[in-house]
Write an enzyme that holds these catalytic residues in place. Structure first.
Site, PDB file in Angstrom:
ATOM      1  N   LYS A  79       0.852  -1.198   0.000  1.00 19.35           N
ATOM      2  CA  LYS A  79       0.000   0.000   0.000  1.00 19.35           C
ATOM      3  C   LYS A  79       0.884   1.243   0.000  1.00 19.35           C
ATOM      4  O   LYS A  79       1.917   1.277   0.691  1.00 19.35           O
ATOM      5  CB  LYS A  79      -0.897  -0.014   1.245  1.00 19.35           C
ATOM      6  CG  LYS A  79      -1.975   1.080   1.251  1.00 19.35           C
ATOM      7  CD  LYS A  79      -2.872   0.942   2.474  1.00 19.35           C
ATOM      8  CE  LYS A  79      -3.995   1.972   2.489  1.00 19.35           C
ATOM      9  NZ  LYS A  79      -4.865   1.836   3.664  1.00 19.35           N
ATOM     10  N   SER A 154      -9.709   1.737   2.541  1.00 21.58           N
ATOM     11  CA  SER A 154      -8.817   2.481   1.680  1.00 21.58           C
ATOM     12  C   SER A 154      -7.748   1.636   0.993  1.00 21.58           C
ATOM     13  O   SER A 154      -7.140   2.090   0.029  1.00 21.58           O
ATOM     14  CB  SER A 154      -8.140   3.593   2.479  1.00 21.58           C
ATOM     15  OG  SER A 154      -7.285   3.055   3.459  1.00 21.58           O
ATOM     16  N   SER A 178      -9.979  -0.489   6.756  1.00 16.43           N
ATOM     17  CA  SER A 178      -9.330  -0.313   5.448  1.00 16.43           C
ATOM     18  C   SER A 178      -8.599  -1.524   4.893  1.00 16.43           C
ATOM     19  O   SER A 178      -8.184  -1.505   3.740  1.00 16.43           O
ATOM     20  CB  SER A 178      -8.366   0.879   5.491  1.00 16.43           C
ATOM     21  OG  SER A 178      -9.079   2.084   5.425  1.00 16.43           O
TER      22      SER A 178
END
Lengths: 484, 94
Positions: A79, A154, A178
């Site tokens: 990420k 996210s 997330s």
């Protein structure tokens, strides 16, 4: 077997039997990215050259007969809020579009220490603020199951990259859901560890008392393997816990006879898609068949978790994001007359709409005259939420809930911030209490994956892996793959 | 309405955000909507509840005050929008 379906443990076997080299694995990953990335758009940066060089190095080590650990040579996505030395780390924000970290996050050092191959940096909601990856300043990521739908957020890029078979596993971060919500939307396994289990050093902060890094994988075995690599005390993170860390693969046991599972009633009914609820009930039946004792229970303060979270997280964010001032790193406006206008314009131009909204909300909640009414009130609610869980765990080994109130929704369909915030109702309480939770796929509704969430007591990752593994081994509903 | 346009402007200054008129209007509407949804928290009596800022029983983590190598200056400055003679450069302050 096609590369795009390989798990870590399967890849490891192929590597061990010399049926495949790390270079071939990496090339397959890059080829898959070439084939599907145009549709999925999971990556902000693909580090092709570095990945190939790394894979060659791993192959040399394998040739020399070095024992390299379970993640050696395995392609991974990271990420883009986790710092990678020499590789751009953007938080999917204009503010950090050109930021190249001078050091690695601890989790990156750990993955590289195990000779894992980093394929690239995954798209996300800007600064991890969002539940659909539509808040990325660069582009939206698409759900591999339905390209008209969001992958969740996210960590949407990480989840989509794993689901689409572009990489074997990925790292995400979870502040209010997330990792778990995108894992559910994309039909993969996602774990949010106990707060303090995984070092946050080098994770670009959103809400420091809630953030945790965790794995997104294709199955529960892989989840345990990656968790083994990530977990551990780190003197560079003062909230990291100094204790004996177990070998999490020891919990991959196909047996839940007598396990007591609570089914909190507040996580079902109003606000939850009835078809999703139906799948949860099917999972309950399956778990009972496998010998678990499932009982309805109550976490009475659940409805207050979402509003409390949207005070606490923005409050912490408003403080954490104060560092973006256009002086030491990141974006700087071209139109500054003095230092105040340098700050105000840099931030106006560098941050997106949702980030500004949360900074404003958090600043307001912390400002003189409102601190007690909002921030302090929310922290007291947080106590009540944690106490709800403490009480439940006196009676149950773990809890079972849906991961999200519905399945993946269409891009652009939740323009209203409150509608988006409600995506996190099932995941937020876990972060507020600092406890672990895992989401695994359990069948489909409208051809899109459903996630079931198991919530455990603090440092109870082992129990979560055991129950998730047992369900996975005994139900085809947990093994679903998209066609792209 | 919980917050007024004046509040929005005050908070934006505290947060060091320059907002356009259109953005201010949007912030005003959405923040009020969000704060309305938070009203539900006042249904809970928390007069005897301690706040929880942090879930771990860890306080005041100290380390030995030892000299250690830090990042080299070039690396620290490599991401700076502007620098000169080994220092960050900003517009004139006084």
């Amino acid at each position: 077997m096609e590369f795009c379906q390989l798990t870590i443990h399967e890849s490891k076997k192929l590597l061990e039997n010399k049926e495949i080299s790390s270079l071939e694995l990496t090339q397959s990953s890059l080829k898959r990215i070439e084939e599907v990335e145009e549709k999925i758009k999971a990556f902000v940066t693909v580090t092709k050259e570095e990945a190939l060089a790394m894979a060659e190095k791993v192959d040399e080590k394998i040739k020399k007969g070095e024992d390299l650990g379970p993640l050696a040579g395995i392609p991974a996505a990271i990420k883009d809020n986790i710092c990678t030395e020499g590789i751009k780390t953007t938080c999917s924000s204009k503010m950090l579009a050109n930021f190249v970290p001078p050091y690695n996050a601890t989790v990156i050092d750990k993955l590289l220490g195990q000779n894992s191959v980093i394929i690239g940096k995954a798209n996300m909601d800007e600064f991890a603020m969002g539940s659909s990856t539509e808040n990325s300043a660069f582009f939206a990521t698409k759900n591999p199951w339905d390209l008209n739908c969001v992958p969740g957020g996210s960590s949407g890029g990480s989840a989509a990259a794993v689901a689409a078979g572009e990489v074997v596993f990925a790292l995400g971060s979870d502040t209010g859901g997330s990792i778990r919500q995108p894992a559910a939307f994309c039909g993969v396994v996602g774990l949010k560890p106990t707060y303090g289990l995984v070092s946050r050093y080098g994770l670009i902060a959103y809400a420091s008392s809630l953030d945790q890094i965790g794995p997104l994988t294709k199955d529960v075995t892989d989840c345990a393997l990656v968790l083994n690599a990530l977990a551990g005390y780190d003197p560079l993170d003062s909230t990291s816990v100094n204790m004996d860390y177990p070998d999490y693969t020891k919990y991959l046991v196909d047996d839940i006879k007598g396990l007591r599972i609570g089914l909190p009633k507040e996580y079902l009914g109003e606000g939850i898609d009835p078809q999703v609820e139906e799948k949860i009930k099917e999972a309950v039946k399956k778990l009972e068949e496998l010998g678990a004792v499932v009982e309805e229970c109550s976490l009475p303060h659940t409805e207050y978790a979402m509003p409390a979270y949207y005070i606490i997280a923005p409050a912490e964010a408003s403080s954490n994001l104060a560092r973006y001032d256009g002086v030491r790193y990141g974006y700087r406006t071209e139109w500054a007359e003095d230092v105040l206008s340098l700050f105000c314009r840099t931030r106006a131009e560098g941050f997106g709409r949702e980030v500004k909204r949360r900074i404003m909300l958090g600043t307001y909640a912390l400002s003189s005259g409102y601190y007690d009414a909002y921030y302090l009130k929310a922290l007291k609610i947080r106590t009540l939420i944690k106490q709800d869980f403490d009480r439940a765990f006196e009676k149950y080994d773990c809890l079972l809930t849906p991961t999200a109130p519905g399945v993946a929704f269409e891009l652009g369909s939740k323009a209203d911030p409150l509608a988006m915030y409600k995506q996190d109702v099932c995941t937020i309480p876990v972060n507020l209490a600092g406890i672990p939770a895992i989401s695994i796929p359990y069948g489909k509704v409208a051809d899109k994956p459903v996630g079931v969430q198991f919530i455990g007591k603090a440092f109870g990752e082992g129990t979560l892996l055991r129950v998730a593994y047992t369900l996975e081994q005994n139900s085809a509903e947990t093994r679903i793959k998209p066609e792209i | 309405m919980k917050i007024t346009m004046k509040d929005v402007e005050h908070v934006a200054l505290l947060a060091r955000l320059e907002l356009t008129d259109e953005e201010k209007q949007e912030q005003l509407e959405k923040l009020n909507q969000i704060l309305d949804a938070m009203e539900v928290l006042n249904q809970v009596d928390t007069s005897h509840v301690e706040p929880l800022a942090h879930v771990l029983p860890i306080n005041n983590v100290f380390r030995e005050d030892e000299l250690k190598e830090s990042l080299p200056r070039e690396k620290v400055l490599q991401n700076a929008p502007d620098h000169e003679e080994g220092m960050f450069k900003v517009p004139k302050i006084v």
